[in-house]
Design a protein around this motif. Structure first.
Motif, PDB file in Angstrom:
ATOM      1  N   GLY A  90       0.822  -1.189   0.000  1.00 23.08           N
ATOM      2  CA  GLY A  90       0.000   0.000   0.000  1.00 23.08           C
ATOM      3  C   GLY A  90       0.863   1.248   0.000  1.00 23.08           C
ATOM      4  N   LEU A  91       0.231   2.395  -0.228  1.00 26.90           N
ATOM      5  CA  LEU A  91       0.980   3.645  -0.355  1.00 26.90           C
ATOM      6  C   LEU A  91       1.737   3.988   0.919  1.00 26.90           C
ATOM      7  CD1 LEU A  91       1.735   6.142  -1.970  1.00 26.90           C
ATOM      8  CD2 LEU A  91      -0.418   7.200  -1.248  1.00 26.90           C
ATOM      9  N   ALA A  92       1.080   3.913   2.070  1.00 25.46           N
ATOM     10  CA  ALA A  92       1.732   4.279   3.331  1.00 25.46           C
ATOM     11  C   ALA A  92       2.902   3.350   3.637  1.00 25.46           C
ATOM     12  CB  ALA A  92       0.723   4.253   4.472  1.00 25.46           C
ATOM     13  N   ASP A  93       2.715   2.049   3.447  1.00 23.16           N
ATOM     14  CA  ASP A  93       3.801   1.091   3.690  1.00 23.16           C
ATOM     15  C   ASP A  93       4.959   1.327   2.733  1.00 23.16           C
ATOM     16  OD1 ASP A  93       2.446  -0.343   5.745  1.00 23.16           O
ATOM     17  OD2 ASP A  93       1.214  -1.303   4.221  1.00 23.16           O
ATOM     18  N   THR A  94       4.644   1.708   1.500  1.00 21.06           N
ATOM     19  CA  THR A  94       5.687   1.997   0.521  1.00 21.06           C
ATOM     20  C   THR A  94       6.517   3.204   0.944  1.00 21.06           C
ATOM     21  OG1 THR A  94       4.372   1.091  -1.302  1.00 21.06           O
ATOM     22  CG2 THR A  94       6.143   2.606  -1.886  1.00 21.06           C
ATOM     23  N   VAL A  95       5.849   4.220   1.473  1.00 21.26           N
ATOM     24  CA  VAL A  95       6.569   5.414   1.918  1.00 21.26           C
ATOM     25  C   VAL A  95       7.524   5.077   3.061  1.00 21.26           C
ATOM     26  CG1 VAL A  95       6.322   7.677   2.995  1.00 21.26           C
ATOM     27  CG2 VAL A  95       4.775   7.002   1.180  1.00 21.26           C
ATOM     28  N   VAL A  96       7.043   4.306   4.036  1.00 22.16           N
ATOM     29  CA  VAL A  96       7.904   3.929   5.162  1.00 22.16           C
ATOM     30  C   VAL A  96       9.090   3.101   4.668  1.00 22.16           C
ATOM     31  CG1 VAL A  96       8.035   2.618   7.313  1.00 22.16           C
ATOM     32  CG2 VAL A  96       6.035   4.031   6.845  1.00 22.16           C
ATOM     33  N   GLY A  97       8.841   2.145   3.765  1.00 18.84           N
ATOM     34  CA  GLY A  97       9.922   1.334   3.222  1.00 18.84           C
ATOM     35  C   GLY A  97      10.926   2.159   2.445  1.00 18.84           C
ATOM     36  N   ALA A  98      10.437   3.134   1.674  1.00 13.98           N
ATOM     37  CA  ALA A  98      11.336   4.003   0.908  1.00 13.98           C
ATOM     38  C   ALA A  98      12.210   4.840   1.842  1.00 13.98           C
ATOM     39  CB  ALA A  98      10.521   4.905  -0.013  1.00 13.98           C
ATOM     40  N   LEU A  99      11.623   5.328   2.933  1.00 12.49           N
ATOM     41  CA  LEU A  99      12.405   6.073   3.917  1.00 12.49           C
ATOM     42  C   LEU A  99      13.488   5.186   4.539  1.00 12.49           C
ATOM     43  CD1 LEU A  99       9.700   8.196   5.797  1.00 12.49           C
ATOM     44  CD2 LEU A  99      11.488   9.036   4.278  1.00 12.49           C
ATOM     45  N   CYS A 100      13.123   3.950   4.866  1.00 15.38           N
ATOM     46  CA  CYS A 100      14.103   3.018   5.424  1.00 15.38           C
ATOM     47  C   CYS A 100      15.261   2.780   4.458  1.00 15.38           C
ATOM     48  CB  CYS A 100      13.442   1.676   5.751  1.00 15.38           C
ATOM     49  SG  CYS A 100      12.274   1.719   7.123  1.00 15.38           S
ATOM     50  N   SER A 101      14.983   2.837   3.165  1.00 13.92           N
ATOM     51  CA  SER A 101      15.992   2.554   2.144  1.00 13.92           C
ATOM     52  C   SER A 101      16.887   3.741   1.832  1.00 13.92           C
ATOM     53  CB  SER A 101      15.305   2.105   0.844  1.00 13.92           C
ATOM     54  OG  SER A 101      14.493   0.976   1.052  1.00 13.92           O
ATOM     55  N   ALA A 102      16.415   4.967   2.125  1.00 14.02           N
ATOM     56  CA  ALA A 102      17.138   6.141   1.648  1.00 14.02           C
ATOM     57  C   ALA A 102      17.511   7.151   2.729  1.00 14.02           C
ATOM     58  CB  ALA A 102      16.300   6.855   0.575  1.00 14.02           C
ATOM     59  N   MET A 132      15.933  16.788   5.910  1.00 13.43           N
ATOM     60  CA  MET A 132      15.005  17.543   6.751  1.00 13.43           C
ATOM     61  C   MET A 132      14.048  18.415   5.944  1.00 13.43           C
ATOM     62  SD  MET A 132      17.581  18.908   9.682  1.00 13.43           S
ATOM     63  CE  MET A 132      18.628  17.798  10.623  1.00 13.43           C
ATOM     64  N   LEU A 133      14.551  19.021   4.872  1.00 13.84           N
ATOM     65  CA  LEU A 133      13.775  20.035   4.161  1.00 13.84           C
ATOM     66  C   LEU A 133      13.137  19.546   2.873  1.00 13.84           C
ATOM     67  CD1 LEU A 133      16.156  23.101   4.633  1.00 13.84           C
ATOM     68  CD2 LEU A 133      14.205  22.423   6.025  1.00 13.84           C
ATOM     69  N   VAL A 134      13.546  18.371   2.377  1.00 16.60           N
ATOM     70  CA  VAL A 134      12.978  17.865   1.126  1.00 16.60           C
ATOM     71  C   VAL A 134      12.353  16.487   1.316  1.00 16.60           C
ATOM     72  CG1 VAL A 134      13.423  17.279  -1.289  1.00 16.60           C
ATOM     73  CG2 VAL A 134      14.644  19.185  -0.223  1.00 16.60           C
ATOM     74  N   LEU A 135      13.183  15.494   1.657  1.00 16.43           N
ATOM     75  CA  LEU A 135      12.710  14.115   1.715  1.00 16.43           C
ATOM     76  C   LEU A 135      11.641  13.919   2.781  1.00 16.43           C
ATOM     77  CD1 LEU A 135      12.957  11.228   0.671  1.00 16.43           C
ATOM     78  CD2 LEU A 135      14.858  10.875   2.273  1.00 16.43           C
ATOM     79  N   GLN A 136      11.909  14.397   3.977  1.00 11.52           N
ATOM     80  CA  GLN A 136      10.974  14.191   5.083  1.00 11.52           C
ATOM     81  C   GLN A 136       9.642  14.908   4.892  1.00 11.52           C
ATOM     82  OE1 GLN A 136      12.125  13.854   9.515  1.00 11.52           O
ATOM     83  NE2 GLN A 136      11.586  15.984   9.261  1.00 11.52           N
ATOM     84  N   PRO A 137       9.622  16.191   4.515  1.00  8.92           N
ATOM     85  CA  PRO A 137       8.320  16.848   4.306  1.00  8.92           C
ATOM     86  C   PRO A 137       7.472  16.185   3.229  1.00  8.92           C
ATOM     87  CG  PRO A 137      10.063  18.479   4.489  1.00  8.92           C
ATOM     88  CD  PRO A 137      10.737  17.142   4.419  1.00  8.92           C
ATOM     89  N   ILE A 138       8.102  15.768   2.133  1.00  4.68           N
ATOM     90  CA  ILE A 138       7.347  15.098   1.068  1.00  4.68           C
ATOM     91  C   ILE A 138       6.768  13.783   1.581  1.00  4.68           C
ATOM     92  CG2 ILE A 138       7.538  13.944  -1.172  1.00  4.68           C
ATOM     93  CD1 ILE A 138       9.610  16.044  -1.958  1.00  4.68           C
ATOM     94  N   ALA A 139       7.591  13.005   2.298  1.00 12.55           N
ATOM     95  CA  ALA A 139       7.132  11.710   2.816  1.00 12.55           C
ATOM     96  C   ALA A 139       5.977  11.888   3.788  1.00 12.55           C
ATOM     97  CB  ALA A 139       8.295  10.985   3.492  1.00 12.55           C
ATOM     98  N   LEU A 140       6.068  12.868   4.677  1.00 15.24           N
ATOM     99  CA  LEU A 140       5.005  13.087   5.657  1.00 15.24           C
ATOM    100  C   LEU A 140       3.716  13.550   4.989  1.00 15.24           C
ATOM    101  CD1 LEU A 140       6.992  14.781   8.569  1.00 15.24           C
ATOM    102  CD2 LEU A 140       6.265  12.402   8.381  1.00 15.24           C
ATOM    103  N   ALA A 141       3.851  14.378   3.959  1.00 11.76           N
ATOM    104  CA  ALA A 141       2.655  14.830   3.245  1.00 11.76           C
ATOM    105  C   ALA A 141       1.958  13.658   2.559  1.00 11.76           C
ATOM    106  CB  ALA A 141       3.035  15.898   2.212  1.00 11.76           C
ATOM    107  N   VAL A 142       2.731  12.775   1.938  1.00 12.37           N
ATOM    108  CA  VAL A 142       2.147  11.605   1.283  1.00 12.37           C
ATOM    109  C   VAL A 142       1.528  10.671   2.310  1.00 12.37           C
ATOM    110  CG1 VAL A 142       2.625   9.587  -0.153  1.00 12.37           C
ATOM    111  CG2 VAL A 142       3.723  11.766  -0.680  1.00 12.37           C
ATOM    112  N   LEU A 143       2.178  10.492   3.457  1.00 10.82           N
ATOM    113  CA  LEU A 143       1.620   9.643   4.512  1.00 10.82           C
ATOM    114  C   LEU A 143       0.294  10.193   5.019  1.00 10.82           C
ATOM    115  CD1 LEU A 143       4.796   8.661   6.567  1.00 10.82           C
ATOM    116  CD2 LEU A 143       3.199   7.085   5.461  1.00 10.82           C
ATOM    117  N   ASP A 144       0.199  11.495   5.153  1.00  8.86           N
ATOM    118  CA  ASP A 144      -1.060  12.099   5.583  1.00  8.86           C
ATOM    119  C   ASP A 144      -2.186  11.762   4.617  1.00  8.86           C
ATOM    120  OD1 ASP A 144      -0.497  13.352   8.022  1.00  8.86           O
ATOM    121  OD2 ASP A 144       0.472  15.021   7.025  1.00  8.86           O
ATOM    122  N   VAL A 145      -1.887  11.824   3.338  1.00  4.97           N
ATOM    123  CA  VAL A 145      -2.886  11.485   2.327  1.00  4.97           C
ATOM    124  C   VAL A 145      -3.223  10.000   2.387  1.00  4.97           C
ATOM    125  CG1 VAL A 145      -3.345  11.352  -0.152  1.00  4.97           C
ATOM    126  CG2 VAL A 145      -2.220  13.367   0.801  1.00  4.97           C
ATOM    127  N   ALA A 146      -2.190   9.165   2.551  1.00  4.60           N
ATOM    128  CA  ALA A 146      -2.378   7.714   2.514  1.00  4.60           C
ATOM    129  C   ALA A 146      -3.237   7.202   3.659  1.00  4.60           C
ATOM    130  CB  ALA A 146      -1.020   7.018   2.518  1.00  4.60           C
TER     131      ALA A 146
END
Length: 307
Positions: A90-102, A132-146
């Motif tokens: 799912g989208l939320a799980d994908t975001v968490v996995g992508a963060l773990c990878s990068a 802090m200013l690019v990867l994390q804000p984008i990930a959190l915004a997508v998680l909020d939607v997911a």
């Protein structure tokens, strides 16, 4: 390598403390959630202000940032492609996995390694600010939607990073750095004390999860975990080195920094984010554990190859 060992030893000690407190029944899993929320909503934003207000913003506009960014984007795209097309996450799980990878542990390990091994703590600034200013804000915004029960309007999605505590703290710290403004002592000192709770709270909460949560590797996440470890500890540093060396002409300390920092393990705050959104918490915990253990040889190899 003393800086590397010191960084890993400090992290291990605090994780072990969390596990011990859980074993002695001082903390339970509800305490893990409370500590994670404290880190996410209060301590980490304060830490971002105090760290970034002293950052050398000019270091962001460097080849280091380009090489780091290319490595992050490559790993994220590879993970998302496999997770969505092969693993059907799912989208939320994908975001968490992508963060773990990068998302690398640039704070707890990156700073001591940059200072004691590479000889310049400023070398970690591009990685810190990119995350802090690019990867994390984008990930959190997508998680909020997911995780939203209803469809999120586009204007709320676009402005969501500006309403996330971690992003707000990062932007405030960056503004202070750019304007060369110092907070009054009556504000700066309490803020520093609150920010100092962030890393211990994350690590202790993580130790509680290791002791009371499912055992590492359980839950059928082994294939996903293997993918994350490969991307984080092999693909990311290789891409960073390749782009830095052959595309940007980097060499010496800058090339060593971008390669070694890319080989660092996944950051503990990914686990905090996973707990906050209640998605892939076991996977995030296991990814932090596995990449932390295996990053010791990965960092050594990266240093040997470049050095």
């Amino acid at each position: 390598m003393s800086g590397v060992l010191e960084g890993f030893t400090t992290i291990g000690a605090l994780i072990a403390l969390g596990a011990l407190l859980a074993h002695l029944r001082v903390f339970d899993l509800s305490a893990q959630v409370v500590l994670s929320r404290l880190a996410f909503y209060v301590a980490s934003p304060a830490l971002m202000i105090t760290v970034l207000q002293d950052a050398d913003v000019s270091a962001v506009l460097s080849r280091n940032l380009v090489a780091t960014g290319c490595a992050v984007v490559t790993v994220v795209l590879l993970y998302v492609a496999v997770a969505r097309l092969v693993l059907r996450q799912g989208l939320a799980d994908t975001v968490v996995g992508a963060l773990c990878s990068a998302y690398v542990n640039a704070g707890n390990l990156g700073l001591p390694i940059a200072a004691y091994v590479l000889g310049d703590a400023a070398l970690v600034a591009p990685t810190l600010l990119l995350q802090m200013l690019v990867l994390q804000p984008i990930a959190l915004a997508v998680l909020d939607v997911a995780v939203a029960e209803h469809r999120v309007p586009w204007h709320r999605f676009v402005t969501r990073p500006l309403r996330t505590p971690l992003t707000v703290g990062s932007l405030l710290g960056l503004t202070l750095s750019l304007t060369d403004v110092r907070l009054p002592r009556l504000v700066d000192e309490p803020l520093g004390l609150v920010g100092a709770m962030a890393v211990p709270a994350m690590l202790i909460a993580y130790g509680v999860s290791l002791r009371l949560g499912p055992r590492p590797g359980s839950g059928g996440s082994a294939p996903v975990l293997a993918l994350i470890v490969t991307l984080k500890l092999a693909v990311q540093p290789v891409v960073a080195y390749t782009v830095g060396r052959f595309a940007l002409g980097m060499e010496g300390a800058p090339l060593l920094a971008v390669t070694v920092l890319a080989a660092l393990p996944a950051a503990q705050n990914i686990f905090v984010i996973a707990v906050r959104y209640d998605r892939s918490t076991v996977l995030a915990r296991d990814a932090v554990f596995a990449t932390t253990v295996l990053s010791v040889p990965a960092v050594a190899v990266a240093a040997a190859v470049v050095g």
